[in-house]
Design a protein around this motif. Structure first.
Motif, short mmCIF file in Angstrom:
data_model
loop_
_atom_site.label_atom_id
_atom_site.label_comp_id
_atom_site.label_asym_id
_atom_site.label_seq_id
_atom_site.Cartn_x
_atom_site.Cartn_y
_atom_site.Cartn_z
N GLY A 177 -10.03 60.19 2.94
CA GLY A 177 -8.74 59.77 2.40
C GLY A 177 -7.66 59.56 3.43
O GLY A 177 -6.53 59.19 3.10
N ARG A 178 -7.99 59.77 4.70
CA ARG A 178 -6.97 59.64 5.75
C ARG A 178 -6.72 58.20 6.15
O ARG A 178 -7.59 57.34 6.04
CB ARG A 178 -7.44 60.42 7.00
N ASP A 179 -5.52 57.96 6.68
CA ASP A 179 -5.19 56.66 7.27
C ASP A 179 -5.84 56.56 8.64
O ASP A 179 -5.98 57.57 9.34
CB ASP A 179 -3.67 56.51 7.41
N VAL A 180 -6.23 55.35 9.00
CA VAL A 180 -6.94 55.15 10.27
C VAL A 180 -6.41 53.93 11.02
O VAL A 180 -6.13 52.89 10.43
CB VAL A 180 -8.46 54.95 10.03
N ILE A 181 -6.26 54.11 12.32
CA ILE A 181 -6.07 52.99 13.25
C ILE A 181 -7.41 52.83 13.96
O ILE A 181 -7.84 53.75 14.66
CB ILE A 181 -4.96 53.30 14.27
N GLY A 182 -8.08 51.71 13.76
CA GLY A 182 -9.40 51.50 14.34
C GLY A 182 -9.34 50.42 15.40
O GLY A 182 -8.89 49.31 15.14
N ILE A 183 -9.79 50.77 16.58
CA ILE A 183 -9.74 49.81 17.69
C ILE A 183 -11.14 49.68 18.26
O ILE A 183 -11.69 50.63 18.82
CB ILE A 183 -8.75 50.28 18.77
N ALA A 184 -11.72 48.53 18.07
CA ALA A 184 -13.07 48.29 18.58
C ALA A 184 -13.27 46.78 18.64
O ALA A 184 -12.69 46.04 17.85
CB ALA A 184 -14.12 48.91 17.67
N LYS A 185 -14.11 46.36 19.58
CA LYS A 185 -14.21 44.93 19.83
C LYS A 185 -14.90 44.19 18.68
O LYS A 185 -15.52 44.81 17.81
CB LYS A 185 -14.91 44.67 21.16
N THR A 186 -14.77 42.87 18.71
CA THR A 186 -15.39 42.01 17.71
C THR A 186 -16.90 42.24 17.68
O THR A 186 -17.51 42.40 18.73
CB THR A 186 -15.07 40.54 18.04
N GLY A 187 -17.44 42.24 16.49
CA GLY A 187 -18.88 42.38 16.34
C GLY A 187 -19.35 43.82 16.27
O GLY A 187 -20.55 44.09 16.25
N SER A 188 -18.41 44.77 16.21
CA SER A 188 -18.80 46.18 16.23
C SER A 188 -19.01 46.77 14.83
O SER A 188 -19.32 47.96 14.71
CB SER A 188 -17.78 47.00 17.03
N GLY A 189 -18.83 45.96 13.81
CA GLY A 189 -19.12 46.44 12.44
C GLY A 189 -17.94 47.07 11.74
O GLY A 189 -18.09 47.94 10.88
N LYS A 190 -16.73 46.57 12.05
CA LYS A 190 -15.54 47.15 11.44
C LYS A 190 -15.46 46.87 9.93
O LYS A 190 -14.94 47.68 9.17
CB LYS A 190 -14.28 46.64 12.15
N THR A 191 -16.00 45.73 9.51
CA THR A 191 -15.86 45.35 8.09
C THR A 191 -16.48 46.40 7.17
O THR A 191 -15.83 46.88 6.24
CB THR A 191 -16.50 43.98 7.82
N ALA A 192 -17.73 46.77 7.45
CA ALA A 192 -18.39 47.77 6.60
C ALA A 192 -17.68 49.12 6.70
O ALA A 192 -17.70 49.90 5.75
CB ALA A 192 -19.86 47.91 6.97
N ALA A 193 -17.03 49.38 7.85
CA ALA A 193 -16.32 50.66 8.02
C ALA A 193 -15.17 50.80 7.04
O ALA A 193 -14.76 51.90 6.70
CB ALA A 193 -15.82 50.80 9.45
N PHE A 194 -14.63 49.64 6.55
CA PHE A 194 -13.58 49.78 5.53
C PHE A 194 -14.04 49.39 4.13
O PHE A 194 -13.55 49.92 3.14
CB PHE A 194 -12.26 49.09 5.93
N ILE A 195 -15.02 48.46 4.04
CA ILE A 195 -15.46 48.03 2.70
C ILE A 195 -16.19 49.14 1.95
O ILE A 195 -15.97 49.34 0.76
CB ILE A 195 -16.39 46.80 2.80
N LEU A 196 -17.09 49.84 2.65
CA LEU A 196 -17.87 50.88 1.96
C LEU A 196 -16.96 51.97 1.37
O LEU A 196 -17.05 52.26 0.17
CB LEU A 196 -18.93 51.46 2.90
#
Ligand code: ADP
Ligand code: MG
Length: 238
Positions: free
Chosen positions: A62-81
């Motif tokens: 439930g926490r807020d997150v600032i996520g910094i990682a390069k393109t192609g690292s799978g950020k989409t699933a990290a927030f969609i799931l």
């Protein structure tokens, strides 16, 4: 604890913030529904990427997150799931009051990619995903939003237009994602992003993803996120 430090180091994960949840090693550590586990398997995702290992347990807590990682690292699933989990956890899924999950992305191409990924994980749970960006008929999007949605993926300009047209309300929105925040600023969307953030209830969960963290993005993160945990994977430019 030493284990955790070592594991993060091996994956080039750095975290800052208070009470940071431990990174996971497998999707099975997330407590996902069978429906979601099957959707993950169907995508061919065998194990979480480094940003997913650390961001998933934080976002799921439930926490807020600032996520910094390069393109192609799978950020989409990290927030969609976690977004799908958050929506499925709502006691009452009233269909007519606008999206619960709202995702802003800088370009129509990026919004479309996120839309495709969101559908893969949301559809199996019967959730409705709408995409809202320029280059498509505003009238069609108006109708789609009016019919109801659980997740909306949008470019900022088009979303503001449709909010003005009352195609949707933000009354139900409690999970906001600002993806590729640095590019949204580069493209001049800062006023639109601020307007959108200002329309979502303050007790929302907010995630901000960016490849770089220039000062303007840092400021937005400070103002728009509550007690965030910052997760960085690999090297990052300013
Ligand atoms: P980013 O947003 O960080 O640029 P994406 O979310 O677009 O990255 O993911 C990049 C690619 O990696 C996509 O093709 C996606 O389907 C794939 N992907 C994401 N997570 C995994 C995973 N755990 N295992 C394998 N492939 C993955
Ligand atoms: Mg992305």
């Amino acid at each position: 604890e030493l284990d955790v430090v070592e594991y993060r180091k091996n994956l080039a994960i750095r975290v800052s913030g208070v009470d940071v949840p431990k990174p996971i090693k497998a999707f099975a550590d997330c407590g996902f529904s069978n429906v979601l586990m099957n959707a993950i398997a169907k995508q061919g995702y065998e194990k979480p990427t480094p940003i997913q290992c650390q961001a998933l347990p934080i976002v799921l807590s439930g926490r807020d997150v600032i996520g910094i990682a390069k393109t192609g690292s799978g950020k989409t699933a990290a927030f969609i799931l976690p977004m799908v989990v958050h929506i499925m956890d709502q006691p009452e899924l009233k269909k007519e009051e606008g999206p619960i999950g709202m995702i802003c992305a800088p370009t129509r191409e990026l919004a479309h990619q996120i839309y495709l990924e969101a559908k893969k994980f949301a559809k199996p749970h019967g959730l409705r995903v709408a995409a809202v960006y320029g280059g498509m008929s505003k009238h069609e999007q108006f109708k789609e939003l009016k019919a109801g949605s659980d997740i909306v993926v949008a470019t900022p300009g088009r979303l503001i237009d449709l909010l003005k047209m009352k195609a949707l309300t933000m009354l139900r929105a409690t999970f906001l994602v600002l993806d590729e925040a640095d590019r949204m600023f580069d493209l001049g969307f800062e006023p639109q992003i601020r307007a959108i953030v200002g329309q979502v209830r303050p007790d929302r969960q907010t995630l901000l993803f960016s490849a770089t963290m220039p000062r303007k993005v840092e400021r937005l993160a400070r103002e728009g996120l509550t007690d965030p945990i910052r997760v960085t994977v690999g090297e990052v430019g300013m």
